[in-house]
Enzyme design. Structure first.
Site, mmCIF file in Angstrom:
data_model
loop_
_atom_site.group_PDB
_atom_site.id
_atom_site.type_symbol
_atom_site.label_atom_id
_atom_site.label_comp_id
_atom_site.label_asym_id
_atom_site.label_seq_id
_atom_site.Cartn_x
_atom_site.Cartn_y
_atom_site.Cartn_z
ATOM 1 C CD GLU A 93 81.325 32.135 75.532
ATOM 2 O OE1 GLU A 93 81.952 32.965 74.860
ATOM 3 O OE2 GLU A 93 80.194 31.728 75.215
ATOM 4 C CG ASN A 152 77.291 30.133 80.886
ATOM 5 O OD1 ASN A 152 76.677 29.086 81.080
ATOM 6 N ND2 ASN A 152 77.099 30.879 79.805
ATOM 7 C CG HIS A 191 76.071 26.448 72.220
ATOM 8 N ND1 HIS A 191 74.829 26.942 71.852
ATOM 9 C CD2 HIS A 191 76.597 27.360 73.071
ATOM 10 C CE1 HIS A 191 74.628 28.104 72.443
ATOM 11 N NE2 HIS A 191 75.679 28.384 73.194
ATOM 12 C CD GLU A 209 74.995 30.365 76.304
ATOM 13 O OE1 GLU A 209 75.443 30.277 75.138
ATOM 14 O OE2 GLU A 209 75.463 31.141 77.149
ATOM 15 C CG ASP A 218 72.253 25.913 70.066
ATOM 16 O OD1 ASP A 218 73.303 25.327 70.415
ATOM 17 O OD2 ASP A 218 72.236 27.114 69.759
#
Ligand code: 9MR
Length: 473
Positions: A164, A204, A241, A270, A272
């Site tokens: 990030e 990432n 995400h 990750e 969701d």
């Protein structure tokens, strides 16, 4: 993993898998998925050589409802918080791997692979690191990478080296790490490569799924720059995400293939999705399956109640551990693809990718025995026949002593050779002393028995050649 004894039943199983793989490669047959659909996410993803993972919290490992689902469904594990800087180096120079190891041990005792998350990040820094700046922080970052990677050396499938680091507009995020100089990211990657040459090194980030978004372009440009300058990087993790307002973009597959075209693997790290939209889950899964270098998907938690955003019910299992509609949509997509069609042409180009039998490539030893089962076999560590390898930009697959795989010029149809290095550079592919070569894609191996010094092995397009068996000794 240790090489099986040649007389072991397991080896015979592996050999039969290898024969199937090599026959498939040679015949170039289209192999429809004749087997029954797989009933778990991990097994379904493995049909195409991919993994399906989840994030695990050490604090929940005592909950059997949780661990039962996790161990059954997933074959790649990320520590949700336990391998982050605040957990692993709470005091400067004092490393603590107790929670990280709890997850690592739980996973590997069940045969699951582990991704490392994360080494250099503006968030979840221990207090002592937050207060550093300049050269002192730069050195602390380097020491942290070295300390954590030494502990997990040779054990992980990948590390999220940097997490990030970009703003939404594609500029660098202002952070104490950024304040140490714009080269902090490449220093992190170079440090990481030296610390553990066997593990894949990933960048990432979130909100890099939409190809036309500024942040995506910012990250893409950095990866392109790294590849052009030889900064070691193997993979990009797209956190995926789709929650809190964002959703699956129509160009997601283009984003994945565009990153992959730079010569890196991509992974959804990750996932969701707000209210677990079935169409978005199916779409993101299909996009990954459609991109050969998309190596796996990880969802960020097991049940909705385990999620960092549990109020959005974004995962594949409800709070009672029941499979949701989104679970079925993902499983169906994974099963609909089945084993990768072996006629899929390998990507041509820069020589950074070597594919196994599934893609119509094979290992040949000119003039070697054609007898079944002789010295060199190609198989997946679990006996599966759909092998796949990826060479990193720096041509690394870890191997032994004086043997190398020279990937120079390994574009479509060109030769790759294993031979004594004799001091030649950029040939870092050595056979392990236990006789295995660990592929970059988790769980894949090239197993070489009795390789003799100076013997040559070539990888090239099979062009229909059948029954190729390999002997180096
Ligand atoms: O899921 C993690 C949550 O338990 C932590 O409180 C949070 C703290 O930053 O980090 C969450 O995981 C994040 C991951 O490490 C990086 N990408 C975003 C994830 C969700 O916030």
């Amino acid at each position: 993993m240790a090489a099986p004894s040649p007389r072991s039943p397991r080896l015979r199983l592996l050999l039969s898998g290898a024969v199937a793989a090599l026959t498939a490669a040679g015949v170039i047959a289209v192999m429809p998925n004749a087997s029954a659909a797989e009933s778990t996410l991990g097994a379904a993803a493995a049909q195409s050589g991919r993994y399906f993972g989840t994030a695990i919290a050490a604090s929940r490992l005592g909950n059997s409802a949780y661990t039962t689902i996790a161990a059954r469904e997933f074959n790649m594990i990320t520590a949700e918080n336990e391998m982050k800087p605040d957990a692993t180096q709470p005091n400067r120079g004092q490393f603590n791997f107790s929670s990280g190891d709890q997850i690592y041990n739980w996973a590997t005792q069940r045969g699951l692979k582990v991704r490392g998350h994360t080494l250099a990040w503006h968030a979840q820094q221990p207090g002592w690191m937050q207060s550093l700046s300049g050269s002192s922080l730069r050195q602390a970052m380097i020491d942290h990478i070295n300390g954590v990677m030494a502990h997990y050396k040779g054990k992980l499938a990948a590390w999220d080296v940097v997490n990030e680091a970009f703003n939404e507009d594609g500029s660098r995020r202002s952070s104490n790490l950024q304040g140490t100089g714009n080269d902090w990211i490449e220093v992190a990657f170079r440090t990481a490569r030296n610390a553990d040459p066997s593990v894949k090194l990933c960048y990432n980030d979130y909100n890099i799924e939409n190809w036309s978004y500024g942040k995506t372009q910012g990250v893409y440009n950095m990866i392109r720059d790294f590849k052009s300058r030889g900064v070691p990087i193997d993979c990009v993790g797209l956190q995926t995400h789709f929650t809190g307002g964002s959703s699956l973009p129509g160009n997601f597959q283009s984003t994945l293939s565009s990153f992959a075209a730079l010569g890196v693997d991509v992974a959804l790290t990750e996932v969701d999705v707000t209210n677990a939209s079935t169409s978005q889950y199916a779409g993101l899964t299909q996009a990954c399956l459609n991109v050969p270098r998309c190596i796996g998907i990880t969802v960020w938690g097991v049940r909705d109640s385990d999620s960092w955003r549990s109020s959005e019910s974004p995962l594949l299992f409800d709070g009672n551990g029941n499979k949701k509609a989104a679970y079925s949509s993902v499983l169906n997509v994974l099963n609909s693809t089945g084993p990768t069609n072996p006629t899929t042409p390998p990507p041509s180009g820069n020589g950074t990718r070597i594919l196994g039998a599934q893609s119509g490539r094979c290992v040949d030893v000119p003039g070697s025995s054609q007898n079944n089962g002789t010295r060199v076999q190609l198989y997946d560590c679990n006996g599966q026949s759909n092998q796949q390898w990826t060479l990193t930009s720096s041509k690394q697959l870890t191997v032994y002593g004086s043997r190398c795989l020279d990937a120079a010029g390994s574009g479509n149809g060109s030769a790759v050779q294993i031979y004594s290095c004799n001091g030649q550079t950029n040939q870092q592919w050595n056979v392990n002393s236990n006789g295995t070569i660990t592929g970059v894609q988790s769980g894949r191996c090239l197993d070489v028995w009795g390789t003799g010094n100076g013997q040559q092995v070539q990888l090239y397009d099979c062009n229909g050649q059948a029954n190729q068996r390999f002997s180096l000794g």
